[in-house]
Design a protein around this motif. Structure first.
Motif, PDB file in Angstrom:
ATOM      1  N   VAL A   7      37.364 135.597  20.244  1.00 38.46           N
ATOM      2  CA  VAL A   7      38.198 136.572  20.931  1.00 38.46           C
ATOM      3  C   VAL A   7      39.056 137.296  19.905  1.00 38.46           C
ATOM      4  O   VAL A   7      39.246 136.823  18.781  1.00 38.46           O
ATOM      5  CB  VAL A   7      39.110 135.922  22.006  1.00 38.46           C
ATOM      6  N   ALA A   8      39.584 138.448  20.317  1.00 38.95           N
ATOM      7  CA  ALA A   8      40.473 139.210  19.444  1.00 38.95           C
ATOM      8  C   ALA A   8      41.841 138.535  19.401  1.00 38.95           C
ATOM      9  O   ALA A   8      42.439 138.262  20.431  1.00 38.95           O
ATOM     10  CB  ALA A   8      40.603 140.636  19.952  1.00 38.95           C
ATOM     11  N   LYS A   9      42.330 138.278  18.210  1.00 34.46           N
ATOM     12  CA  LYS A   9      43.655 137.677  18.036  1.00 34.46           C
ATOM     13  C   LYS A   9      44.742 138.732  18.217  1.00 34.46           C
ATOM     14  O   LYS A   9      45.865 138.422  18.608  1.00 34.46           O
ATOM     15  CB  LYS A   9      43.762 137.058  16.639  1.00 34.46           C
ATOM     16  N   VAL A  10      44.398 139.974  17.928  1.00 38.27           N
ATOM     17  CA  VAL A  10      45.323 141.108  18.019  1.00 38.27           C
ATOM     18  C   VAL A  10      44.603 142.290  18.651  1.00 38.27           C
ATOM     19  O   VAL A  10      43.377 142.274  18.778  1.00 38.27           O
ATOM     20  CB  VAL A  10      45.835 141.524  16.612  1.00 38.27           C
ATOM     21  N   LYS A  11      45.334 143.317  19.020  1.00 39.89           N
ATOM     22  CA  LYS A  11      44.705 144.548  19.494  1.00 39.89           C
ATOM     23  C   LYS A  11      44.008 145.198  18.304  1.00 39.89           C
ATOM     24  O   LYS A  11      44.594 145.317  17.226  1.00 39.89           O
ATOM     25  CB  LYS A  11      45.751 145.490  20.085  1.00 39.89           C
ATOM     26  N   ILE A  12      42.754 145.611  18.497  1.00 39.31           N
ATOM     27  CA  ILE A  12      41.962 146.184  17.406  1.00 39.31           C
ATOM     28  C   ILE A  12      41.522 147.591  17.815  1.00 39.31           C
ATOM     29  O   ILE A  12      40.753 147.755  18.754  1.00 39.31           O
ATOM     30  CB  ILE A  12      40.726 145.309  17.098  1.00 39.31           C
ATOM     31  N   PRO A  13      42.016 148.609  17.112  1.00 38.55           N
ATOM     32  CA  PRO A  13      41.647 149.986  17.453  1.00 38.55           C
ATOM     33  C   PRO A  13      40.189 150.309  17.118  1.00 38.55           C
ATOM     34  O   PRO A  13      39.619 149.770  16.175  1.00 38.55           O
ATOM     35  CB  PRO A  13      42.585 150.841  16.593  1.00 38.55           C
TER      36      PRO A  13
END
Length: 69
Positions: A7-13
């Motif tokens: 899963v994404a640990k942070v928001k990823i643009p």
């Protein structure tokens, strides 16, 4: 039993090249890329914005990974 997914640990643009510190593993819905494959994602470019805690689904289009929530 549910397996761990990446899963994404942070928001990823959109357009970001993935690094190891942007990703983590945990039990998530929907089931995404299995934890053992996390390092195969590093260096890939995301084709859509990815929200924090979104599962990473292994749909590939022109070498880019697609994301689903």
């Amino acid at each position: 039993n549910q397996a761990d997914s990446v899963v994404a640990k942070v928001k990823i643009p959109k357009g970001t090249v993935l690094t190891e510190d942007m990703l983590t593993v945990k039990v998530a819905e929907p089931m995404g890329v299995v934890a053992e494959d996390i390092f195969q994602l590093v260096g890939k470019t995301v084709k859509d914005d990815v929200e924090e805690d979104d599962s990473i689904v292994p749909e590939v289009s022109k070498g880019y990974f697609s994301w689903c929530c």
